[in-house]
Design an enzyme around this catalytic site. Sequence first.
Site, short mmCIF file in Angstrom:
data_model
loop_
_atom_site.label_atom_id
_atom_site.label_comp_id
_atom_site.label_asym_id
_atom_site.label_seq_id
_atom_site.Cartn_x
_atom_site.Cartn_y
_atom_site.Cartn_z
N ARG A 118 34.74 41.76 45.49
CA ARG A 118 33.49 41.91 46.53
C ARG A 118 32.36 41.59 45.66
O ARG A 118 32.22 41.85 44.42
CB ARG A 118 33.46 43.36 47.10
N LYS A 183 40.11 53.74 40.98
CA LYS A 183 40.48 52.91 41.99
C LYS A 183 41.75 52.18 41.66
O LYS A 183 42.01 51.79 40.50
CB LYS A 183 39.49 51.76 41.72
N ARG A 316 25.42 60.04 43.40
CA ARG A 316 24.47 60.20 42.90
C ARG A 316 24.58 61.14 41.67
O ARG A 316 25.09 62.09 41.53
CB ARG A 316 23.15 60.94 43.82
C1 BTN Z 1 37.28 44.40 45.30
O1 BTN Z 1 36.35 43.72 44.73
O2 BTN Z 1 37.56 45.52 45.50
C2 BTN Z 1 38.26 43.43 46.30
C3 BTN Z 1 39.17 42.93 45.41
C4 BTN Z 1 40.22 41.96 46.31
C5 BTN Z 1 41.27 41.25 45.55
C6 BTN Z 1 42.19 40.45 46.50
S1 BTN Z 1 43.52 39.83 45.33
C7 BTN Z 1 44.10 38.93 46.71
C8 BTN Z 1 42.87 38.56 47.47
N1 BTN Z 1 42.50 36.98 46.50
C9 BTN Z 1 41.32 37.13 46.23
O3 BTN Z 1 40.61 36.18 45.33
N2 BTN Z 1 40.71 38.31 46.03
C10 BTN Z 1 41.71 39.12 46.80
#
Ligand code: BTN
Length: 318
Positions: A118, A183, A316
Amino acid sequence: MIPTWYRLLARLSHDESVGGQRLAEELGLSRAAVWKQVEKLRKTGLAIEADRGRGYRLARPVSLLDQEALGGEAAAHGLELEIHPELDSTNRFLSDLLADRRHARVVIAEYQTGGRGRRGRQWWSPPAAGLCFSLGWRFECGMMRLGALSLVVGLAAASALRDACGLDISLKWPNDLIHGGRKLGGCLVEIGGHADGPCDAVIGIGINAHLPETFDPGQPWTDLWRATGDGRRDRLAMALFSALPPMLRQLEAHGFEGISPEWAKRDALAGQSLRVTMPDGSTRAGVAVGVSPRGGLYLEAGGVTEELVMGEVSIRGA
Ligand code: BTN
């Protein structure tokens, strides 16, 4: 074409340890080429130990995904599966296909060279150390009704993790998969199309399976191995095949309202004092009080509740 590193990894995954000469013979390579491939795998973050007497061995057990076995399971849920040894990104691969070839298609890569996270971040895992999964899905209802799509994807992933691995997952808005405050995975949903007409989503899910100790994403993390003692990914992939389509159909047919109580049960932020960094860099502070029908985060401060539709959340004071 199957990359040589993949054939080497497949071979190493079958035995405790294998000598360099034997690997060279079985893979049709010189000893120097075997060594080069071992180094290549090490550079991805995969730990391979070398012992003069016994040869090479994987420091962590690896079980590669089986196209035949998983393809049958996917088909039973109306999905078409392809597993690739290596792609830059499963999301990008699906996005590059013509829209009418994406629907109900699942792409998994054992290794992503340019995995996307993300907010422009990278998503990293060594070969076979995570589940890198993307599903293409066509909706007829229009984007306006799909604001909560990435929350729904997070819920489907959480229910797959419960069914396949027995894990109790909470969700950090918008869609981080959290176990024990750490996570375990995340989702990246990319969507294009019409506000009121057909639109196509690429739904990416990344779940840590068995990562090296040295992994440092800048936040507490965990993986299936640490959470359950088992880093296998096949049952989880199968559980995703069964969890995703019904949730996506329910969202399209009935909206998020009927699903949002599920979110409330798993909401990792509810009642927490937060600081949210907006896409323009400004920040908002307040207490999280749930999510809106279109998947925004409700933040309450000074008796006023604001709905945030995008942003990066930190607790926070943390
Ligand atoms: C995040 O940042 O938490 C989201 C991560 C999403 C990763 C997955 S792996 C399969 C798919 N292909 C990618 O390039 N990204 C998503």
